[in-house]
Design a protein around this motif. Structure first.
Motif, PDB file in Angstrom:
ATOM      1  N   ARG A 111      -8.985  16.588 -19.365  1.00 40.73           N
ATOM      2  CA  ARG A 111      -8.182  15.361 -19.351  1.00 40.73           C
ATOM      3  C   ARG A 111      -7.159  15.386 -18.211  1.00 40.73           C
ATOM      4  O   ARG A 111      -6.952  14.384 -17.538  1.00 40.73           O
ATOM      5  N   VAL A 112      -6.521  16.532 -18.019  1.00 40.91           N
ATOM      6  CA  VAL A 112      -5.530  16.657 -16.942  1.00 40.91           C
ATOM      7  C   VAL A 112      -6.194  16.374 -15.596  1.00 40.91           C
ATOM      8  O   VAL A 112      -5.666  15.618 -14.771  1.00 40.91           O
ATOM      9  N   GLU A 113      -7.358  16.955 -15.369  1.00 36.94           N
ATOM     10  CA  GLU A 113      -8.068  16.745 -14.095  1.00 36.94           C
ATOM     11  C   GLU A 113      -8.402  15.274 -13.881  1.00 36.94           C
ATOM     12  O   GLU A 113      -8.199  14.725 -12.800  1.00 36.94           O
ATOM     13  N   VAL A 114      -8.912  14.633 -14.909  1.00 28.93           N
ATOM     14  CA  VAL A 114      -9.306  13.227 -14.794  1.00 28.93           C
ATOM     15  C   VAL A 114      -8.081  12.341 -14.594  1.00 28.93           C
ATOM     16  O   VAL A 114      -8.079  11.457 -13.726  1.00 28.93           O
ATOM     17  N   ILE A 115      -7.035  12.583 -15.355  1.00 30.26           N
ATOM     18  CA  ILE A 115      -5.827  11.765 -15.237  1.00 30.26           C
ATOM     19  C   ILE A 115      -5.193  11.941 -13.857  1.00 30.26           C
ATOM     20  O   ILE A 115      -4.728  10.974 -13.255  1.00 30.26           O
ATOM     21  N   GLU A 116      -5.195  13.156 -13.328  1.00 28.49           N
ATOM     22  CA  GLU A 116      -4.663  13.373 -11.978  1.00 28.49           C
ATOM     23  C   GLU A 116      -5.454  12.564 -10.954  1.00 28.49           C
ATOM     24  O   GLU A 116      -4.871  11.944 -10.058  1.00 28.49           O
ATOM     25  N   ALA A 117      -6.769  12.558 -11.073  1.00 29.23           N
ATOM     26  CA  ALA A 117      -7.616  11.802 -10.142  1.00 29.23           C
ATOM     27  C   ALA A 117      -7.367  10.299 -10.278  1.00 29.23           C
ATOM     28  O   ALA A 117      -7.240   9.586  -9.278  1.00 29.23           O
ATOM     29  N   ILE A 118      -7.283   9.823 -11.509  1.00 34.30           N
ATOM     30  CA  ILE A 118      -7.037   8.392 -11.730  1.00 34.30           C
ATOM     31  C   ILE A 118      -5.653   8.006 -11.202  1.00 34.30           C
ATOM     32  O   ILE A 118      -5.489   6.962 -10.574  1.00 34.30           O
ATOM     33  N   TYR A 119      -4.672   8.865 -11.435  1.00 35.23           N
ATOM     34  CA  TYR A 119      -3.317   8.552 -10.975  1.00 35.23           C
ATOM     35  C   TYR A 119      -3.263   8.487  -9.452  1.00 35.23           C
ATOM     36  O   TYR A 119      -2.605   7.613  -8.874  1.00 35.23           O
ATOM     37  N   GLY A 120      -3.952   9.399  -8.773  1.00 35.38           N
ATOM     38  CA  GLY A 120      -4.020   9.354  -7.315  1.00 35.38           C
ATOM     39  C   GLY A 120      -4.617   8.043  -6.830  1.00 35.38           C
ATOM     40  O   GLY A 120      -4.116   7.413  -5.887  1.00 35.38           O
ATOM     41  N   LYS A 121      -5.676   7.620  -7.482  1.00 34.79           N
ATOM     42  CA  LYS A 121      -6.317   6.349  -7.119  1.00 34.79           C
ATOM     43  C   LYS A 121      -5.409   5.177  -7.478  1.00 34.79           C
ATOM     44  O   LYS A 121      -5.385   4.163  -6.777  1.00 34.79           O
ATOM     45  N   ALA A 122      -4.613   5.298  -8.541  1.00 35.53           N
ATOM     46  CA  ALA A 122      -3.672   4.244  -8.923  1.00 35.53           C
ATOM     47  C   ALA A 122      -2.596   4.058  -7.851  1.00 35.53           C
ATOM     48  O   ALA A 122      -2.160   2.932  -7.595  1.00 35.53           O
ATOM     49  N   LEU A 123      -2.184   5.143  -7.213  1.00 33.91           N
ATOM     50  CA  LEU A 123      -1.213   5.040  -6.118  1.00 33.91           C
ATOM     51  C   LEU A 123      -1.820   4.291  -4.937  1.00 33.91           C
ATOM     52  O   LEU A 123      -1.159   3.457  -4.309  1.00 33.91           O
ATOM     53  N   ASP A 124      -3.085   4.580  -4.614  1.00 35.54           N
ATOM     54  CA  ASP A 124      -3.780   3.841  -3.555  1.00 35.54           C
ATOM     55  C   ASP A 124      -3.866   2.357  -3.911  1.00 35.54           C
ATOM     56  O   ASP A 124      -3.635   1.488  -3.072  1.00 35.54           O
ATOM     57  N   ALA A 125      -4.234   2.083  -5.151  1.00 41.32           N
ATOM     58  CA  ALA A 125      -4.362   0.693  -5.601  1.00 41.32           C
ATOM     59  C   ALA A 125      -3.020  -0.022  -5.499  1.00 41.32           C
ATOM     60  O   ALA A 125      -2.959  -1.192  -5.082  1.00 41.32           O
ATOM     61  N   GLU A 126      -1.946   0.665  -5.865  1.00 42.12           N
ATOM     62  CA  GLU A 126      -0.619   0.053  -5.816  1.00 42.12           C
ATOM     63  C   GLU A 126      -0.236  -0.321  -4.386  1.00 42.12           C
ATOM     64  O   GLU A 126       0.268  -1.415  -4.137  1.00 42.12           O
ATOM     65  N   PHE A 127      -0.479   0.568  -3.442  1.00 35.91           N
ATOM     66  CA  PHE A 127      -0.155   0.288  -2.039  1.00 35.91           C
ATOM     67  C   PHE A 127      -0.933  -0.934  -1.557  1.00 35.91           C
ATOM     68  O   PHE A 127      -0.368  -1.841  -0.945  1.00 35.91           O
ATOM     69  N   SER A 128      -2.226  -0.974  -1.840  1.00 38.60           N
ATOM     70  CA  SER A 128      -3.053  -2.103  -1.416  1.00 38.60           C
ATOM     71  C   SER A 128      -2.610  -3.401  -2.086  1.00 38.60           C
ATOM     72  O   SER A 128      -2.578  -4.461  -1.455  1.00 38.60           O
ATOM     73  N   LEU A 129      -2.276  -3.334  -3.377  1.00 34.13           N
ATOM     74  CA  LEU A 129      -1.846  -4.518  -4.104  1.00 34.13           C
ATOM     75  C   LEU A 129      -0.550  -5.072  -3.528  1.00 34.13           C
ATOM     76  O   LEU A 129      -0.425  -6.280  -3.300  1.00 34.13           O
ATOM     77  N   LYS A 130       0.427  -4.209  -3.274  1.00 31.96           N
ATOM     78  CA  LYS A 130       1.693  -4.673  -2.711  1.00 31.96           C
ATOM     79  C   LYS A 130       1.471  -5.311  -1.345  1.00 31.96           C
ATOM     80  O   LYS A 130       2.035  -6.376  -1.053  1.00 31.96           O
ATOM     81  N   SER A 131       0.652  -4.682  -0.504  1.00 31.06           N
ATOM     82  CA  SER A 131       0.368  -5.247   0.817  1.00 31.06           C
ATOM     83  C   SER A 131      -0.313  -6.602   0.697  1.00 31.06           C
ATOM     84  O   SER A 131       0.003  -7.535   1.436  1.00 31.06           O
ATOM     85  N   PHE A 132      -1.250  -6.712  -0.236  1.00 28.68           N
ATOM     86  CA  PHE A 132      -1.934  -7.984  -0.439  1.00 28.68           C
ATOM     87  C   PHE A 132      -0.959  -9.054  -0.913  1.00 28.68           C
ATOM     88  O   PHE A 132      -0.979 -10.193  -0.429  1.00 28.68           O
ATOM     89  N   LEU A 133      -0.089  -8.709  -1.862  1.00 27.71           N
ATOM     90  CA  LEU A 133       0.872  -9.688  -2.381  1.00 27.71           C
ATOM     91  C   LEU A 133       1.817 -10.170  -1.287  1.00 27.71           C
ATOM     92  O   LEU A 133       2.146 -11.365  -1.214  1.00 27.71           O
ATOM     93  N   VAL A 134       2.233  -9.260  -0.399  1.00 30.10           N
ATOM     94  CA  VAL A 134       3.099  -9.653   0.723  1.00 30.10           C
ATOM     95  C   VAL A 134       2.347 -10.616   1.640  1.00 30.10           C
ATOM     96  O   VAL A 134       2.887 -11.642   2.078  1.00 30.10           O
ATOM     97  N   THR A 135       1.081 -10.297   1.929  1.00 33.04           N
ATOM     98  CA  THR A 135       0.260 -11.167   2.779  1.00 33.04           C
ATOM     99  C   THR A 135       0.090 -12.546   2.138  1.00 33.04           C
ATOM    100  O   THR A 135       0.216 -13.578   2.806  1.00 33.04           O
ATOM    101  N   TRP A 136      -0.197 -12.562   0.863  1.00 28.58           N
ATOM    102  CA  TRP A 136      -0.388 -13.830   0.141  1.00 28.58           C
ATOM    103  C   TRP A 136       0.910 -14.633   0.134  1.00 28.58           C
ATOM    104  O   TRP A 136       0.918 -15.832   0.384  1.00 28.58           O
ATOM    105  N   TRP A 137       2.028 -13.953  -0.138  1.00 29.85           N
ATOM    106  CA  TRP A 137       3.320 -14.627  -0.140  1.00 29.85           C
ATOM    107  C   TRP A 137       3.612 -15.209   1.245  1.00 29.85           C
ATOM    108  O   TRP A 137       4.041 -16.352   1.375  1.00 29.85           O
ATOM    109  N   GLY A 138       3.355 -14.397   2.283  1.00 22.26           N
ATOM    110  CA  GLY A 138       3.587 -14.861   3.655  1.00 22.26           C
ATOM    111  C   GLY A 138       2.742 -16.073   4.001  1.00 22.26           C
ATOM    112  O   GLY A 138       3.220 -17.023   4.633  1.00 22.26           O
ATOM    113  N   HIS A 139       1.493 -16.053   3.579  1.00 19.97           N
ATOM    114  CA  HIS A 139       0.613 -17.194   3.852  1.00 19.97           C
ATOM    115  C   HIS A 139       1.117 -18.442   3.122  1.00 19.97           C
ATOM    116  O   HIS A 139       1.122 -19.537   3.697  1.00 19.97           O
ATOM    117  N   SER A 140       1.534 -18.293   1.891  1.00 20.06           N
ATOM    118  CA  SER A 140       2.018 -19.438   1.106  1.00 20.06           C
ATOM    119  C   SER A 140       3.347 -19.968   1.606  1.00 20.06           C
ATOM    120  O   SER A 140       3.667 -21.136   1.413  1.00 20.06           O
TER     121      SER A 140
END
Length: 193
Positions: free
Chosen positions: A60-89
Motif C-alpha cells: 500500500r505504501v508503494e502504491v500510495i507513494e506512486a499515486i501521490y507523485g502522479k497527483a503532484l504532476d496532475a496538480e501542476f498541470s491543472l493549475k496551469s490549465f486553469l490559469v490559461t482558461w482564466w486568461g482566455h476568458s
C-alpha cells in the motif's frame, strides 16, 4: 427396614457422586481439547497475519507513494490549465500582449491533467486488491468531475471561466488535498502526530 433405606440412599448417592465426578472430568477433558485446538488455530492465524499484514502495508505504501507523485504532476498541470482558461476568458481585461488574439485557446495542460488522472486510475485498477472500494472511489471522485469537464471541452469555443474556480490555486490543489486524508487512513496514520 430403615437400615435398608439408608443403605440404598447411601449407595445411590455414591453412584451419583461417582457419575458426576466422571462427567466433570470428561467435560474438562473436552474443554482442554477444544482449547488446544483453538490455540493451534489461533497460532496459525497469527503467523499468517504476521506475514500478510506487513506485506500488505508495504505494498500500500508503494502504491500510495506512486499515486501521490502522479497527483503532484496532475496538480501542476491543472493549475496551469486553469490559469490559461482564466486568461482566455478575461483577455479583454489583461494588458496587451499577455493573451494575443491570434493565439487560440489550448487545453494542452488540461490534457496533461487528464493523462495524469488516467495514470492514477490505471494504478488503482492494477492494485485494487490492496484497497477497499471506498478508497478507490474516493481517489477517482477527487478527479473525475474536472477530468470530464476538461476532456469534453470544446477548444474552438471554450466556456467562460467558472466563478467557482476563481481561487485557481485552491481549486488546483483540491483533488490532491482530498486524497491526503484517504491516504492517511489507508496507511493508518490518520489523527497521529
Amino acid at each position: 427396614m430403615l437400615e435398608d433405606i439408608l443403605t440404598q440412599i447411601g449407595s445411590t448417592a455414591l453412584v451419583i457422586s461417582i457419575g458426576a465426578y466422571a462427567a466433570k472430568k470428561w467435560i474438562e477433558h473436552q474443554m482442554d481439547k477444544i482449547a488446544t485446538q483453538n490455540s493451534h488455530e489461533l497460532a496459525q492465524q497469527l503467523a499468517k497475519l504476521n506475514v500478510h499484514e506487513p506485506y500488505l502495508h508495504k505494498r500500500r505504501v508503494e502504491v500510495i507513494e506512486a499515486i501521490y507523485g502522479k497527483a503532484l504532476d496532475a496538480e501542476f498541470s491543472l493549475k496551469s490549465f486553469l490559469v490559461t482558461w482564466w486568461g482566455h476568458s478575461n483577455r479583454d481585461e489583461l494588458p496587451d500582449g499577455v493573451c494575443p488574439d491570434g493565439q487560440g485557446f489550448s487545453k494542452k495542460r488540461g490534457l496533461e491533467f487528464c493523462e495524469a488522472f488516467t495514470e492514477i486510475n490505471t494504478m488503482l485498477h492494477k492494485n485494487a486488491l490492496y484497497f477497499d472500494d471506498q478508497f478507490i472511489e474516493g481517489v477517482r471522485g477527487a478527479y473525475k468531475p474536472l477530468f470530464d469537464e476538461i476532456l469534453h471541452m470544446d477548444t474552438s469555443n471554450p466556456p467562460p471561466f467558472p466563478d467557482e474556480y476563481a481561487e485557481i490555486i485552491e481549486k488546483g490543489q483540491e483533488p490532491r488535498q482530498s486524497m491526503i486524508s484517504l491516504f492517511r487512513r489507508a496507511l493508518g496514520v490518520e489523527g497521529q502526530a
